[in-house]
Design an enzyme around this catalytic site. Structure first.
Site, PDB file in Angstrom:
ATOM      1  N   SER A   1       0.831  -1.206   0.110  1.00 11.35           N
ATOM      2  CA  SER A   1      -0.095   0.149  -0.067  1.00 11.35           C
ATOM      3  C   SER A   1       0.774   1.288  -0.046  1.00 11.35           C
ATOM      4  O   SER A   1       2.006   1.179   0.406  1.00 11.35           O
ATOM      5  CB  SER A   1      -0.957   0.085   1.239  1.00 11.35           C
ATOM      6  OG  SER A   1      -1.513   1.198   1.489  1.00 11.35           O
TER       7      SER A   1
ATOM      8  N   TYR B   1      -1.402  -0.078  10.806  1.00 13.83           N
ATOM      9  CA  TYR B   1      -1.421  -0.672   9.511  1.00 13.83           C
ATOM     10  C   TYR B   1      -0.345  -0.076   8.570  1.00 13.83           C
ATOM     11  O   TYR B   1       0.356  -0.952   7.665  1.00 13.83           O
ATOM     12  CB  TYR B   1      -2.779   0.068   8.862  1.00 13.83           C
ATOM     13  CG  TYR B   1      -2.711  -0.439   7.296  1.00 13.83           C
ATOM     14  CD1 TYR B   1      -3.247  -1.660   7.107  1.00 13.83           C
ATOM     15  CD2 TYR B   1      -2.868   0.387   6.300  1.00 13.83           C
ATOM     16  CE1 TYR B   1      -3.606  -2.232   5.781  1.00 13.83           C
ATOM     17  CE2 TYR B   1      -3.004  -0.036   5.121  1.00 13.83           C
ATOM     18  CZ  TYR B   1      -3.382  -1.141   4.490  1.00 13.83           C
ATOM     19  OH  TYR B   1      -3.578  -1.528   3.387  1.00 13.83           O
TER      20      TYR B   1
END
Length: 282
Positions: free
Chosen positions: A133, A146
């Site tokens: 990501s 995250y």
């Protein structure tokens, strides 16, 4: 000759879209999710759908991969896509919540990779794609855990890439920006049980922004999946291109990563003269 894909996290989002794009090429697809019953659409187009929790014991994951290899003869492309977002401030999230995040987003991917690699090594070919990501480029308010999981995944990806490249295996991290999937809602995003009042003025605006951005993201997951499939197979627009270690997907990803690189270069240059004073005298 049809390739065989093994894809985790196929119940929605990129996992589902990549599986459909791979099937459109005529390739075999082993599509997994914690509940195979949620993969009915993929089963209808000929994907082999199976239940897989990436947090299962290694022996169970090994057995499922062996079953897939027995069915199709090989696994040519592994896409480690299973994952979720744990939001919240760094101090707010509990040890249990952080470990669960890493179990799925990092250790689960490692377990599936360990199961698949022996088969790829045996035939001296294969592609492993870890879904990263843009969060793996910069830590952000409300998503530090995250981001840290994605940072960890990048370290693993880059190391593994160098280890297995001589064996004919390519490893890449796919790093999407914001795509219009369900990743910012439902079970894909969880919040910590604890809230710290002192942090609310900093965290709440970011949390509210995520809520407003849900289903307003600029990226088209079908277009993203198509590019990913072309990149991993070296077909279409990606013919004759060498896969990079980190493949950005999306206009926002390219913009943000460029900004991070510029910022880090400036920081390094600002401190360079002091940094180089710390070596032992010749």
């Amino acid at each position: 000759m049809a390739r065989t894909w093994f894809i985790t996290g196929c119940s929605s989002g990129f996992g589902e879209a990549i599986a459909k794009a791979a099937r459109a090429l005529g390739d075999n697809v082993v599509a997994t999710s914690r509940e195979a019953a949620k993969l009915g659409d993929l089963a209808q187009i000929g994907a082999y759908t199976v239940s897989l929790d990436v947090n299962s014991p290694q022996k169970d994951i090994d057995a499922l991969v062996a079953e897939a290899v027995n069915k199709y003869g090989s696994i040519d492309i592994l896409v480690n896509n299973a994952g979720y977002i744990l939001e919240g401030g760094v101090e707010e999230v509990s040890d249990e919540e952080v470990r669960a995040q890493f179990d799925t987003n990092v250790f689960g991917q490692l377990a599936v990779t360990r199961a698949v690699l022996p088969y790829m090594r045996a035939k001296k070919s294969g592609v492993i794609a870890n879904m990263g990501s843009i969060a793996g480029w910069r830590g952000g308010i409300n998503c530090g855990m995250y981001c840290s999981a994605k940072f960890a995944l990048i370290g693993i990806t880059e190391a593994l890439r160098k280890e297995v490249e001589p064996l004919g295996i390519t490893v890449v991290a796919i790093e999407p920006g914001y795509f219009r999937t369900n990743f910012l809602s439902g079970g894909h995003k969880v919040s910590p049980k604890k809230t710290i009042d002192d942090l609310v003025p900093v965290i709440k605006p970011v949390k509210d922004m995520f809520a407003m951005y849900n289903h307003q993201q600029p990226g088209d997951p079908l277009k993203g999946a198509q590019l990913i499939v072309e990149a991993l197979t070296g077909t279409g627009r990606c013919a004759d291109k060498r896969l990079p270690a980190r493949l950005a997907i999306g206009t926002d990803a390219v913009a943000m990563i460029s900004e991070v690189l510029e910022d880090k270069k400036k920081e390094l240059d600002d401190w360079k003269d002091l940094a180089i004073t710390t070596d032992l005298a010749a």
